[in-house]
Enzyme design. Structure first.
Site, mmCIF file in Angstrom:
data_model
loop_
_atom_site.group_PDB
_atom_site.id
_atom_site.type_symbol
_atom_site.label_atom_id
_atom_site.label_comp_id
_atom_site.label_asym_id
_atom_site.label_seq_id
_atom_site.Cartn_x
_atom_site.Cartn_y
_atom_site.Cartn_z
ATOM 1 N N ARG A 100 -65.227 -54.814 23.000
ATOM 2 C CA ARG A 100 -63.811 -55.045 22.675
ATOM 3 C C ARG A 100 -63.388 -56.459 23.092
ATOM 4 O O ARG A 100 -62.409 -56.988 22.570
ATOM 5 C CB ARG A 100 -62.936 -54.023 23.411
ATOM 6 N N GLU A 171 -59.992 -48.213 13.235
ATOM 7 C CA GLU A 171 -58.700 -48.155 13.939
ATOM 8 C C GLU A 171 -58.345 -49.553 14.440
ATOM 9 O O GLU A 171 -59.217 -50.352 14.783
ATOM 10 C CB GLU A 171 -58.793 -47.203 15.127
#
Ligand SMILES: CC[C@H]1O[C@@H](n2cnc3c(N)ncnc32)[C@H](O)[C@@H]1O
Length: 483
Positions: A100, A171
């Protein structure tokens, strides 16, 4: 590249793409034409977008867990366990924290150490490092549609690799994966990077491959007023639609008052469709996702099942297309596959018992829908004004000025002037609006609702209400009553 709302040309997209694919060696494996052919060869029951459309048409709520571990075989075993033992309708791959933050070197080390340790030493699935071959092994070894779930401000390479691998949903968004997840990444940067992701999916759509996008609804998951999270969802919906995305699931994190939560989902769906029509986006397939309680959980597993089941009732009655499932290990950390499966089973039991039911229109529900829509419109109008009609530029300015203000956000770019608190029924209200541009009537309504609670509790309206509400659920209550 200068941020503008308009759709990127294919030339603009392909030019940036050259740089993106160089960020890690596995980027070189991505071949879009080959990926399109791969997707077209996948069976329909493995396409996320199609399964959502089917659920919307049937009026059912699908259950999806979060799940991700470091190594491919263990990840496959986990996902199949959640399908076969848990009864999941859709599968995730929750991506690890290093990925991330684009720290692929650390992922490499984590994979090696996980192999050595014989257990996952990453808190999710490192999709970039596993590359197309590794991710396709997951796609071909499970029997449900797959979605990458993460919290990545710059998800360009991750999306390229995992979508090319056969994942059919992604997402995230330029606001929803910045404000709650990053401390000092500029909104302009993240909006541009998510325009890239949406343009990539718009490209697949043009080739006839439908990929679902899901902006992250809950944001900080802490007392976020429904109108504030709905604004972010609608903006990310429009930003994605402009880049050619057609299949979008808009999200909302449970706040706890049943009527307000049902109103939030209903107004989100209706208002997003209104804005898409107003901006001329046709053939949009808009669905909704309800996230089970995102705040502090009780450690006691029986109480945790109470939270999970209560959230499942609201998800079912709200008519949300999907519900994201929590587990009885939420207060402890990454769940075991057994605990994860139990969360899904409890959820599906409630969804099945309530299938076909919803809460009928009432004065209270309609008033809440009306209020949420008015609050959303006030903010959206200001975003458009700040951007001189450009919603991307307007979004950056709105966040800078606190017009969009997400409570308890880590981002230094978030104003943090707005304060929420619960009223006497547990509905989230605006205690301090900060620079959120509401009419006096709306400000006064929110204030009076909180004054009613304060009077009931024989205390002053103030920040203590907010503090008590933050800890309430982990102490076993919704409203933070004075002790
Ligand atoms: C958005 C935050 C949510 O994601 C959940 N989560 C994060 N990583 C994982 C993971 N690797 N497996 C299962 N659940 C996870 C976490 O428990 C929390 O409910």
């Amino acid at each position: 590249m200068k941020l503008k709302f308009n759709r990127w040309t294919e030339e603009e997209f392909m030019k940036v793409r050259e740089e993106v694919l160089k960020q890690w060696p596995t980027g070189a494996e991505v071949d879009l034409d080959e990926a399109v052919a791969y997707h077209k060869a996948l069976p329909d029951h493995k396409n996320f977008a199609k399964k959502l459309i089917d659920a919307k048409e049937k009026g059912i709520t699908l259950a999806q867990p979060r799940a991700g571990v470091a190594l491919i075989d263990e990840h496959i075993e986990l996902l199949n366990f959640l399908d076969e033992k848990g009864g999941a309708d859709l599968l995730p791959s929750t991506i690890d924290s290093y990925t991330r933050q684009n720290k692929y070197e650390e992922c490499e080390r984590g994979i090696i150490e996980s192999r050595r340790a014989g257990r996952s030493l990453l808190n999710g699935f490192p999709g970039v490092n596993h590359g197309i071959e590794g991710c396709r092994k997951v796609v071909e070894s499970v029997n449900l549609p797959l979605q990458l779930r993460h919290g990545t401000p710059d998800a360009r390479l991750l999306s390229e690799i995992m979508i090319a691998s056969g994942f059919t949903s992604n997402e995230g968004g330029g606001v929803s994966y910045n404000i709650p997840y990053a401390k000092s990444v500029s909104l302009e940067r993240t909006l541009l990077d998510w325009q890239y992701v949406d343009r990539l999916i718009g490209w697949y759509e043009e080739q006839g491959v439908s990929i679902n996008r899901e902006p992250f609804g809950p944001l900080t998951g802490t007392l976020v007023p429904p109108s504030m999270s709905n604004v972010v969802q609608i903006l990310e919906c429009l930003l994605a639609a402009e880049q050619g995305v057609k299949n979008i699931t808009l999200g909302y994190g449970q706040c706890g008052n049943l009527v307000q939560d049902v109103a939030a989902i209903k107004s989100l769906r209706e208002q997003a469709e209104e804005y898409c029509a107003e901006l001329g986006y046709e053939n949009m397939m808009i669905t909704t996702v309800f996230h089970q309680w995102m705040g502090g959980f009780p450690e006691d597993e029986a109480k945790a099942f109470g939270v999970i089941s209560n959230a499942s009732v609201t998800a079912a009655l709200s008519g949300a297309t999907k519900v994201i499932v929590k587990t009885p290990h939420e207060a402890l950390g990454i769940p075991t596959k057994e605990a994860n499966a139990e969360g899904i089973k409890a959820t599906k039991m409630v969804l099945n018992l309530l299938e076909g039911q919803n809460i009928s229109d009432s004065e209270e529900l309609n008033a809440e829908v009306d209020l949420i829509k008015k609050e959303v419109k006030a903010i959206m109008d200001k975003v458009a004004e700040l951007g001189n009609g450009d919603l991307a530029v307007g979004t950056v300015k709105a966040i800078e000025q606190g017009v969009i203000d997400i409570p308890f956000a880590p981002s230094m770019y978030n104003a943090g002037k707005m304060l929420p608190a619960r009223d006497n029924q547990g509905k989230i209200r605006y205690l301090e609006v900060g620079n959120v541009p509401f009419s006096q009537k709306i400000v006064d309504f929110n204030k009076s609702a909180l004054e009613e609670r304060a009077e009931f509790e024989e205390r002053e309206v103030g920040f203590q209400l907010t503090v008590d509400d933050i800890f309430a659920v982990s102490k076993g209550k919704l409203i933070g009553r004075p002790e």
